[in-house]
Scaffold this motif. Structure first.
Motif, short mmCIF file in Angstrom:
data_model
loop_
_atom_site.label_atom_id
_atom_site.label_comp_id
_atom_site.label_asym_id
_atom_site.label_seq_id
_atom_site.Cartn_x
_atom_site.Cartn_y
_atom_site.Cartn_z
N PRO A 1 0.83 -1.21 0.00
CA PRO A 1 0.00 0.00 0.00
C PRO A 1 0.86 1.26 0.00
O PRO A 1 1.94 1.29 0.58
CB PRO A 1 -0.80 -0.13 1.30
N HIS A 2 0.35 2.29 -0.65
CA HIS A 2 1.11 3.53 -0.81
C HIS A 2 0.19 4.70 -0.45
O HIS A 2 -0.56 5.18 -1.30
CB HIS A 2 1.59 3.64 -2.25
N PRO A 3 0.21 5.17 0.79
CA PRO A 3 -0.74 6.20 1.22
C PRO A 3 -0.61 7.53 0.50
O PRO A 3 -1.53 8.35 0.54
CB PRO A 3 -0.43 6.35 2.72
N ALA A 4 0.52 7.77 -0.18
CA ALA A 4 0.73 9.06 -0.85
C ALA A 4 0.53 8.98 -2.36
O ALA A 4 0.82 9.95 -3.06
CB ALA A 4 2.14 9.56 -0.56
N LEU A 5 0.03 7.87 -2.88
CA LEU A 5 0.02 7.68 -4.34
C LEU A 5 -0.81 8.73 -5.06
O LEU A 5 -0.33 9.33 -6.04
CB LEU A 5 -0.50 6.28 -4.69
N LEU A 6 -2.05 8.98 -4.63
CA LEU A 6 -2.88 9.94 -5.37
C LEU A 6 -2.29 11.34 -5.34
O LEU A 6 -2.32 12.05 -6.34
CB LEU A 6 -4.30 9.94 -4.80
N THR A 7 -1.74 11.74 -4.20
CA THR A 7 -1.08 13.04 -4.14
C THR A 7 0.08 13.12 -5.13
O THR A 7 0.31 14.16 -5.77
CB THR A 7 -0.57 13.30 -2.72
N ALA A 8 0.79 12.01 -5.29
CA ALA A 8 1.93 11.97 -6.20
C ALA A 8 1.51 12.01 -7.66
O ALA A 8 2.37 12.12 -8.54
CB ALA A 8 2.77 10.72 -5.93
N MET A 9 0.21 11.93 -7.94
CA MET A 9 -0.28 12.02 -9.31
C MET A 9 -0.56 13.47 -9.72
O MET A 9 -1.01 13.72 -10.83
CB MET A 9 -1.57 11.21 -9.45
N SER A 10 -0.29 14.43 -8.85
CA SER A 10 -0.47 15.85 -9.18
C SER A 10 0.46 16.24 -10.31
O SER A 10 1.54 15.66 -10.48
CB SER A 10 -0.18 16.71 -7.95
N PRO A 11 0.09 17.26 -11.11
CA PRO A 11 0.93 17.62 -12.26
C PRO A 11 2.36 18.01 -11.90
O PRO A 11 3.27 17.78 -12.69
CB PRO A 11 0.16 18.79 -12.91
N LEU A 12 2.57 18.59 -10.72
CA LEU A 12 3.93 18.95 -10.32
C LEU A 12 4.80 17.71 -10.16
O LEU A 12 6.00 17.74 -10.47
CB LEU A 12 3.90 19.73 -9.00
N LEU A 13 4.21 16.62 -9.67
CA LEU A 13 4.99 15.45 -9.28
C LEU A 13 5.00 14.36 -10.34
O LEU A 13 5.97 13.61 -10.46
CB LEU A 13 4.45 14.89 -7.97
N LEU A 14 3.92 14.25 -11.10
CA LEU A 14 3.87 13.28 -12.20
C LEU A 14 3.31 13.96 -13.45
O LEU A 14 2.18 13.74 -13.85
CB LEU A 14 3.02 12.06 -11.84
N PRO A 15 4.11 14.84 -14.07
CA PRO A 15 3.66 15.47 -15.31
C PRO A 15 3.60 14.43 -16.42
O PRO A 15 4.50 13.61 -16.56
CB PRO A 15 4.74 16.52 -15.58
N VAL A 16 2.54 14.45 -17.20
CA VAL A 16 2.42 13.49 -18.31
C VAL A 16 3.14 14.06 -19.52
O VAL A 16 2.74 15.07 -20.10
CB VAL A 16 0.94 13.20 -18.61
N ILE A 17 4.24 13.40 -19.88
CA ILE A 17 5.09 13.84 -20.98
C ILE A 17 4.97 12.85 -22.13
O ILE A 17 4.72 11.66 -21.92
CB ILE A 17 6.55 14.00 -20.53
N PRO A 18 5.13 13.29 -23.38
CA PRO A 18 4.95 12.41 -24.54
C PRO A 18 6.14 11.48 -24.76
O PRO A 18 7.27 11.95 -24.92
CB PRO A 18 4.77 13.38 -25.69
#
Length: 518
Positions: A139-156
């Motif tokens: 389990p990863h309690p911080a996963l959804l927060t880590a999906m924010s654009p600052l932390l997981l920007p979607v790059i091509p």
């Protein structure tokens, strides 16, 4: 468990003809790819150039962004995200689940705290172009927060997957997925972004253009906002006394909101790889030489709080009782230095050290404190040579390449310590050339074990106990000696509407920001 729409803070809708150009006072960035670079200089423009899977509101709650919905398994080890249909990159190519998987891999392997954020990700599955399935080892309690654009920007992947990511030319001329497109970067002068007409949120963004004007000194920043040459000044790099004065200017608004997700801390960093800083007695002597109350009350006119450990006081994991504290005690400092074998010479000095500091931001947290420490350390026989970097990239190169001895520094704890704190202390996160990793060279196996356990513990009370022990060890070992909580403010023109005030503040997409004509 499913993602459900939540109520959002109401935002104003601009009248026709009020889109305009937003001029932002900012730091000159090393580059524009937040997938491999932490910090505000890259983060503020980066979150305009790149979208993330989720956004956080002012209560830290996640909302759909590039992911329109998601579900989580009961054991917390599988997350399934569904992407919005029809979303494209700035070059018109579709944003797919494969790009999300590629982006996560890049962040995990290259970002300063990628291993801490995504170390528990075993694999990412892409059963179709719109579906992303993330399998976790625990389990990863911080996963959804880590999906924010600052932390997981979607790059091509079709752009950034063509060569080594750290040296990719698209880092400085990006093809993104967010509300604004790249136009021009002129280092030391400006960055220009324009409205992305293919943005996947209909009718947004409101602004036509964003111009980042790179600010080199506090006077320029203050005059720029007062004269109306700058509309928006996040992480306001101005003197704290000017902030107090500007609060009385009817044309300028001042807010402390929008930094809740950061948990900003300031500290003096020791490079443990060089003598005599590899000796804990020396580090503790230095800690006893600092009057933190003077820093807060006099140098920062009461706009900050003293700091004695790695957690900002607002964190649920902050435990004041666990901390070993270092009140000003020059007698104790001198005794520790004598014990460590550093006797005073004929000139009264024991040894000399070079002190760097983070330039261009919050001068009363960095440069002013560095000047104070030079005078203060002389009292215990430490000769400090100040080394001022001309800009952020120069400072970042020196510290990330471990060429420093002492450096004033600042780190954000972020909404969860897995994201912001672990990166600074994990033995495995010493990555030469990567700023805001474990640049000090600290390694304690017990701390590593506690951090690993806390990263997957879902019981809040048990996590608190783990982090209490971490705070006890760190405040004894002193990988850093902490000074104060960073006093962050945003200054902006009264003409600006929908100023970003989620917990990410200026590090969120500005797709709803507008500028009125009057």
């Amino acid at each position: 468990m499913c993602a459900r729409p939540r109520s959002r803070r109401a935002v104003a809708r601009p009248d026709a003809g009020t889109r305009g150009t937003l001029t932002i006072g900012a730091q000159s960035p090393r580059h524009l790819n937040p997938a491999i670079q932490a910090g505000q200089a890259t983060g503020v423009p980066g979150t305009q150039l790149f979208a993330g899977l989720v956004e956080l509101d002012e209560k830290f709650q996640p909302h759909p962004y590039l992911a329109k919905s998601w579900t989580a398994s009961e054991d917390g080890r599988t997350y399934t995200f569904r992407l919005v249909e029809g979303a494209v990159f700035h070059d018109g190519k579709p944003i797919t689940s494969g790009d999300v998987a590629f982006s996560l891999k890049v962040v995990k392997e290259n970002h300063p705290f990628g291993p801490a954020m995504f170390g528990s990700v075993e694999r990412v599955e892409t059963p179709d172009a719109q579906t992303v399935v993330i399998r976790l080892s625990k389990p990863h309690p911080a996963l959804l927060t880590a999906m924010s654009p600052l932390l997981l920007p979607v790059i091509p992947e079709h752009v950034y997957g063509t060569q080594a990511i750290q040296s990719h030319p698209a880092n400085s001329a990006p093809v993104g997925s967010g509300p604004f497109r790249f136009v021009e970067l002129k280092q030391g002068e400006h960055l220009i972004l324009e409205r992305n007409d293919k943005y996947f949120r209909p009718g947004l963004p409101y602004l036509d253009r964003i111009v980042f004007r790179f600010i080199k000194d506090p006077t320029t920043a203050t005059l720029g906002i007062e004269r109306g040459e700058i509309d928006y000044l996040p992480f306001a790099p101005v003197r704290v006394r000017d902030i107090v004065r500007l609060e009385g200017n009817s044309k300028v608004k001042v807010t402390r909101r929008g930094y809740e997700a950061l948990g900003p801390t300031n500290y003096l960093e020791f490079n443990h790889r060089v003598a005599p800083l590899d000796d804990k007695r020396v580090r503790q002597a230095i800690a006893y030489s600092i009057d933190r109350d003077f820093i807060v009350k006099s140098l920062q006119v009461g706009l900050s709080k003293r700091l004695d450990g790695p957690f900002h006081h607002s964190s649920p994991f902050f435990d004041d009782s666990a901390l070993k504290k270092y009140p000003l005690d020059l007698e104790r400092a001198n005794a520790l230095l004598d014990e460590a074998g550093h006797k005073r010479g004929a000139d009264g000095m024991r040894f000399s050290l070079t002190l760097d500091w983070l330039p261009d931001v919050h001068p009363d947290s960095q440069g002013t404190v560095a000047q104070y420490l030079r005078t203060q350390f002389k009292k215990v026989g430490i000769d400090i040579q100040l080394r001022q970097s001309p800009d952020f990239p120069t400072w970042a190169r020196r510290v990330s390449n471990w060429e420093h001895q002492l450096s004033m520094n600042a780190i954000w704890i972020y909404p969860d310590p897995v994201i912001g704190m672990h990166r600074a202390f994990l033995c495995s996160n010493q990555k030469k050339g990567v700023i805001w990793s474990n640049t000090e060279g600290y390694c304690n196996e017990r701390v590593d074990a506690l951090l690993q356990q806390a990263a997957s513990e879902t019981n809040l009370q048990k996590r608190k106990a783990l982090y209490s022990e971490v705070q006890k060890i760190l405040s004894e070992d002193l990988p850093f000696t902490w000074t104060n909580e960073e006093p962050l403010h945003t200054l902006y023109s009264a003409r600006i509407g929908n100023v970003p005030q989620s917990v990410w503040g200026p590090l969120q997409p500005m797709d709803k920001v507008y500028k009125s004509a009057n």
